[in-house]
Design a protein around this motif. Structure first.
Motif, PDB file in Angstrom:
ATOM      1  N   THR A   1      -3.536  34.656  44.108  1.00 25.72           N
ATOM      2  CA  THR A   1      -4.443  34.796  45.106  1.00 25.72           C
ATOM      3  C   THR A   1      -5.566  35.528  43.939  1.00 25.72           C
ATOM      4  O   THR A   1      -6.598  35.696  43.612  1.00 25.72           O
ATOM      5  CB  THR A   1      -4.790  35.687  46.256  1.00 25.72           C
ATOM      6  N   HIS A   2      -4.989  36.538  43.010  1.00 28.87           N
ATOM      7  CA  HIS A   2      -5.365  37.462  42.213  1.00 28.87           C
ATOM      8  C   HIS A   2      -5.790  36.096  40.402  1.00 28.87           C
ATOM      9  O   HIS A   2      -6.108  37.345  40.083  1.00 28.87           O
ATOM     10  CB  HIS A   2      -4.868  38.757  41.905  1.00 28.87           C
ATOM     11  N   ALA A   3      -5.505  35.293  40.903  1.00 27.50           N
ATOM     12  CA  ALA A   3      -5.319  34.460  39.714  1.00 27.50           C
ATOM     13  C   ALA A   3      -5.977  33.218  40.226  1.00 27.50           C
ATOM     14  O   ALA A   3      -4.154  31.879  39.841  1.00 27.50           O
ATOM     15  CB  ALA A   3      -3.860  34.732  38.690  1.00 27.50           C
ATOM     16  N   PRO A   4      -6.880  32.963  40.989  1.00 26.92           N
ATOM     17  CA  PRO A   4      -6.254  30.799  41.443  1.00 26.92           C
ATOM     18  C   PRO A   4      -6.486  30.178  40.631  1.00 26.92           C
ATOM     19  O   PRO A   4      -6.480  28.946  41.436  1.00 26.92           O
ATOM     20  CB  PRO A   4      -7.717  31.131  42.931  1.00 26.92           C
ATOM     21  N   GLU A   5      -7.049  30.055  39.592  1.00 27.38           N
ATOM     22  CA  GLU A   5      -7.665  29.231  38.793  1.00 27.38           C
ATOM     23  C   GLU A   5      -5.807  28.514  37.962  1.00 27.38           C
ATOM     24  O   GLU A   5      -5.750  27.833  37.702  1.00 27.38           O
ATOM     25  CB  GLU A   5      -8.467  29.940  37.470  1.00 27.38           C
ATOM     26  N   HIS A   6      -4.990  29.656  37.995  1.00 24.08           N
ATOM     27  CA  HIS A   6      -3.572  28.738  37.359  1.00 24.08           C
ATOM     28  C   HIS A   6      -3.030  27.551  39.131  1.00 24.08           C
ATOM     29  O   HIS A   6      -3.170  28.066  39.775  1.00 24.08           O
ATOM     30  CB  HIS A   6      -2.544  30.347  38.079  1.00 24.08           C
ATOM     31  N   PRO A   7      -2.831  26.983  38.051  1.00 20.57           N
ATOM     32  CA  PRO A   7      -2.479  25.802  39.239  1.00 20.57           C
ATOM     33  C   PRO A   7      -1.264  25.860  40.089  1.00 20.57           C
ATOM     34  O   PRO A   7      -0.943  25.551  40.894  1.00 20.57           O
ATOM     35  CB  PRO A   7      -2.117  24.837  38.040  1.00 20.57           C
ATOM     36  N   GLY A   8      -0.807  26.896  39.666  1.00 19.41           N
ATOM     37  CA  GLY A   8       0.448  27.723  40.213  1.00 19.41           C
ATOM     38  C   GLY A   8       2.305  26.489  40.425  1.00 19.41           C
ATOM     39  O   GLY A   8       2.087  26.026  39.423  1.00 19.41           O
ATOM     40  N   THR A   9       3.076  26.546  41.564  1.00 21.95           N
ATOM     41  CA  THR A   9       4.306  25.236  41.303  1.00 21.95           C
ATOM     42  C   THR A   9       3.688  24.662  42.758  1.00 21.95           C
ATOM     43  O   THR A   9       3.466  25.084  44.079  1.00 21.95           O
ATOM     44  CB  THR A   9       4.945  26.475  41.634  1.00 21.95           C
ATOM     45  N   VAL A  10       4.058  23.579  42.302  1.00 28.76           N
ATOM     46  CA  VAL A  10       3.198  22.371  43.768  1.00 28.76           C
ATOM     47  C   VAL A  10       5.402  22.201  43.634  1.00 28.76           C
ATOM     48  O   VAL A  10       5.999  21.429  42.977  1.00 28.76           O
ATOM     49  CB  VAL A  10       2.861  21.063  43.237  1.00 28.76           C
ATOM     50  N   VAL A  11       5.499  21.905  44.902  1.00 23.02           N
ATOM     51  CA  VAL A  11       7.015  21.140  45.168  1.00 23.02           C
ATOM     52  C   VAL A  11       7.034  20.216  46.338  1.00 23.02           C
ATOM     53  O   VAL A  11       5.906  20.011  47.428  1.00 23.02           O
ATOM     54  CB  VAL A  11       7.451  23.122  46.229  1.00 23.02           C
ATOM     55  N   LEU A  12       8.212  19.675  45.729  1.00 24.41           N
ATOM     56  CA  LEU A  12       7.289  17.516  46.005  1.00 24.41           C
ATOM     57  C   LEU A  12       8.753  17.153  46.693  1.00 24.41           C
ATOM     58  O   LEU A  12       9.588  17.235  45.847  1.00 24.41           O
ATOM     59  CB  LEU A  12       6.823  17.244  44.694  1.00 24.41           C
ATOM     60  N   ASP A  13       8.319  16.140  47.023  1.00 27.82           N
ATOM     61  CA  ASP A  13       9.425  15.276  47.448  1.00 27.82           C
ATOM     62  C   ASP A  13       9.507  14.344  46.852  1.00 27.82           C
ATOM     63  O   ASP A  13       9.458  13.146  46.032  1.00 27.82           O
ATOM     64  CB  ASP A  13       9.524  14.338  49.066  1.00 27.82           C
ATOM     65  N   ASP A  14      10.797  14.341  45.128  1.00 27.27           N
ATOM     66  CA  ASP A  14      10.773  13.931  44.351  1.00 27.27           C
ATOM     67  C   ASP A  14      11.618  14.536  43.834  1.00 27.27           C
ATOM     68  O   ASP A  14      12.259  16.054  43.705  1.00 27.27           O
ATOM     69  CB  ASP A  14       9.951  13.472  43.366  1.00 27.27           C
ATOM     70  N   GLY A  15      12.954  13.666  42.722  1.00 19.78           N
ATOM     71  CA  GLY A  15      14.145  14.262  41.849  1.00 19.78           C
ATOM     72  C   GLY A  15      13.405  15.307  40.806  1.00 19.78           C
ATOM     73  O   GLY A  15      12.549  15.617  41.058  1.00 19.78           O
ATOM     74  N   PRO A  16      14.860  14.924  39.595  1.00 19.56           N
ATOM     75  CA  PRO A  16      15.007  15.400  38.530  1.00 19.56           C
ATOM     76  C   PRO A  16      13.747  15.925  38.334  1.00 19.56           C
ATOM     77  O   PRO A  16      13.059  16.864  37.651  1.00 19.56           O
ATOM     78  CB  PRO A  16      16.003  15.835  37.979  1.00 19.56           C
ATOM     79  N   GLY A  17      12.801  14.977  37.767  1.00 20.39           N
ATOM     80  CA  GLY A  17      11.615  14.624  36.690  1.00 20.39           C
ATOM     81  C   GLY A  17      12.133  15.372  35.631  1.00 20.39           C
ATOM     82  O   GLY A  17      13.692  15.290  34.955  1.00 20.39           O
ATOM     83  N   GLU A  18      11.159  15.548  34.572  1.00 18.46           N
ATOM     84  CA  GLU A  18      11.319  16.406  33.807  1.00 18.46           C
ATOM     85  C   GLU A  18      11.645  17.882  32.855  1.00 18.46           C
ATOM     86  O   GLU A  18      11.579  18.163  33.849  1.00 18.46           O
ATOM     87  CB  GLU A  18      10.264  15.847  32.083  1.00 18.46           C
ATOM     88  N   GLY A  19      12.292  17.726  32.186  1.00 20.10           N
ATOM     89  CA  GLY A  19      12.785  19.117  32.072  1.00 20.10           C
ATOM     90  C   GLY A  19      14.113  20.034  31.891  1.00 20.10           C
ATOM     91  O   GLY A  19      15.710  18.758  32.211  1.00 20.10           O
TER      92      GLY A  19
END
Ligand code: ADP
Ligand code: ASP
Ligand code: MG
Length: 438
Positions: free
Chosen positions: A272-290
């Protein structure tokens, strides 16, 4: 349709509520449904007042002044919540007269936080020209069982909430955390339960996204209050978030994931205090990169129960008998590990464990140790990275943290360790340094 849930820290003061109004206004084309917590600290204060009422009659000066100040600073009428404040005052007087605080009356007291904040937020929205309406969740049809302090929503809630919201023409501002049971008693979903309300509502209406607006820019590599250098994670899988929430990452209440997973609705954690930050999206998918490890959580206040039996352990039925005792006493078990002659079990139950110990003692030697904590290392990549567990143990050994139990869940995406409560911060910091640097 999206759900926008604002936590207490996002509604602490008048200026925060102004920010929230702007955030909601900007998203009106996405048809938001708003869910609110009490203003920061109010639920704790209500809890304190309820307990103090057992000793003496208490006033509600602090709560009254806090809400009147917010109303004044938001240019809202001073009498907007007067009926609620009076009802709260009478309730506390009643408690001080009968000198009895049941879980049911405690939930009733707690419920005022969200009733007050939802009314104030909706009124401010209207003041700024947004047609909004405060709605207690029970008016939408959220029904729970009668497990006060940690109630479970009942299946009829989902279609009722959907149908009720279809009929609401204004922007709904729904009370988080609180509900009613089938007999009409007020219940709560457990502390921090507004997140759970948000996902219940999101699942009921088939929302495109459930947004959790809080005071940090998303889910981080560790609790920033323990690791100031923790970094925000762009995305997590449902499984990773479920583990983190269950093992104490306070940013989301553990049950929040259940409706979201069932309906495959993404959860986005935003600041709320930095709304331009994309934050974290939690999704129904696997490990992805990283990297293999994504984040580290911790949960304090656990008790270790060690059950030793040379006579029974190799016999069939021993485990069934053992867990039957926990089940009958409704004690939730967290972590389990076994050896040839012993079973170690942890629980965060605040119940008196004496009856459990007494029953277990009929067929085994039992030892109990309080003051334990779980540190949990989470990441989908752990499954395919065999070195992770060894690295964790090596890191803890070098930080002189004694590990009492270790477990790796069947999904293979977490490694959990039981340590002494005093060692938990050292353990989290050392692990953070090892897996994320600095
Ligand atoms: P709200 O009032 O929005 O419900 P909470 O205090 O319940 O806020 O949750 C946000 C807090 O969660 C953060 O301030 C942070 O201290 C804590 N937290 C714990 N673990 C994490 C994590 N892994 N990522 C982000 N925040 C975390
Ligand atoms: N107000 C409640 C609490 O403090 C619920 C919440 O914040 O989510 O626990
Ligand atoms: Mg919270």
């Amino acid at each position: 349709m999206i759900v926008m849930k604002f936590g207490g820290t996002s509604l602490a003061e008048a200026e925060d509520i102004r920010k929230v109004t702007a955030l909601v206004r900007a998203r009106l084309p996405e048809h938001p449904v708003v869910v609110v917590s009490a203003h920061a600290g109010v639920t704790n204060e209500l809890d304190r007042l309820a307990r103090a009422a057992l000793e003496r009659a208490t006033g509600i000066v602090g709560i009254r002044e806090r809400h009147l100040r917010i109303l004044r600073e938001l240019d809202l009428p001073a009498d907007l919540v007067e009926d609620l404040l009076r009802e709260l005052e009478s309730l506390l007087t009643g408690l001080s007269l009968v000198r009895e605080l049941t879980p049911r009356s405690l939930d009733y007291v707690h419920s005022f936080g969200e009733l007050l904040s939802s009314r104030i937020v909706a009124a401010r929205f209207r003041h700024e020209g947004i047609a909004a309406r405060a709605i207690p969740s029970w008016d939408l049809g959220l029904v729970t069982d009668g497990n006060f302090g940690g109630a479970h929503p009942q299946a009829e809630s989902w279609p009722r909430i959907r149908r009720s919201l279809e009929r609401v023409k204004e922007l709904p501002v729904i009370t988080g955390y609180i509900a009613k049971d089938r007999d009409g008693n007020i219940t709560t979903l457990g502390r921090s339960g507004s997140d759970y309300t948000a996902s219940i509502v999101g699942a009921a209406v088939g929302a495109g996204e459930i947004q959790i607006w809080t005071d940090v820019s998303g889910v981080m590599t560790a609790d920033p209050r323990i690791v100031p250098g923790a970094r925000s994670l762009p995305r997590l899988s449902f499984a990773e978030m479920s583990e983190l929430a269950y093992y104490g990452a306070r940013v989301i209440h553990p049950s929040t994931m259940i409706p979201a997973v069932e309906k495959k609705i993404p959860i986005r954690v935003l600041n709320t205090h930095a709304p331009e930050h994309p934050g974290t999206v939690v999704l129904d998918d696997g490990p992805g990169e990283g990297p293999a490890v994504r984040s580290i959580a911790q949960r304090r206040g656990l008790t270790l129960i060690s059950v030793v039996s040379t006579r029974m352990l190799l016999q069939h039925g021993f485990m069934a008998r053992l867990f039957d005792v926990f089940a009958r006493h409704e004690v939730v078990v967290d972590m389990i590990s076994t050896s040839e002659i012993s079973v170690s079990i942890t629980t965060d139950s605040k119940k008196d464990l004496t009856p459990v110990v007494r029953e277990l003692s009929a067929f085994a030697d039992v030892e109990i140790e309080a003051g334990k904590a779980i540190v949990c290392v989470v990441g989908e990549g752990i499954r395919t990275s065999p070195d992770t567990a060894a690295d964790i143990l090596d890191t803890l050994r070098r930080a002189a943290v004694v590990t009492r139990m270790i477990s790796m869940g069947a999904t293979g995406i977490n490694v959990s360790l039981l340590v002494a409560e005093e060692a938990v911060e050292t353990a989290v910091r050392a692990l953070h340094r090892a897996f994320f640097g600095s």
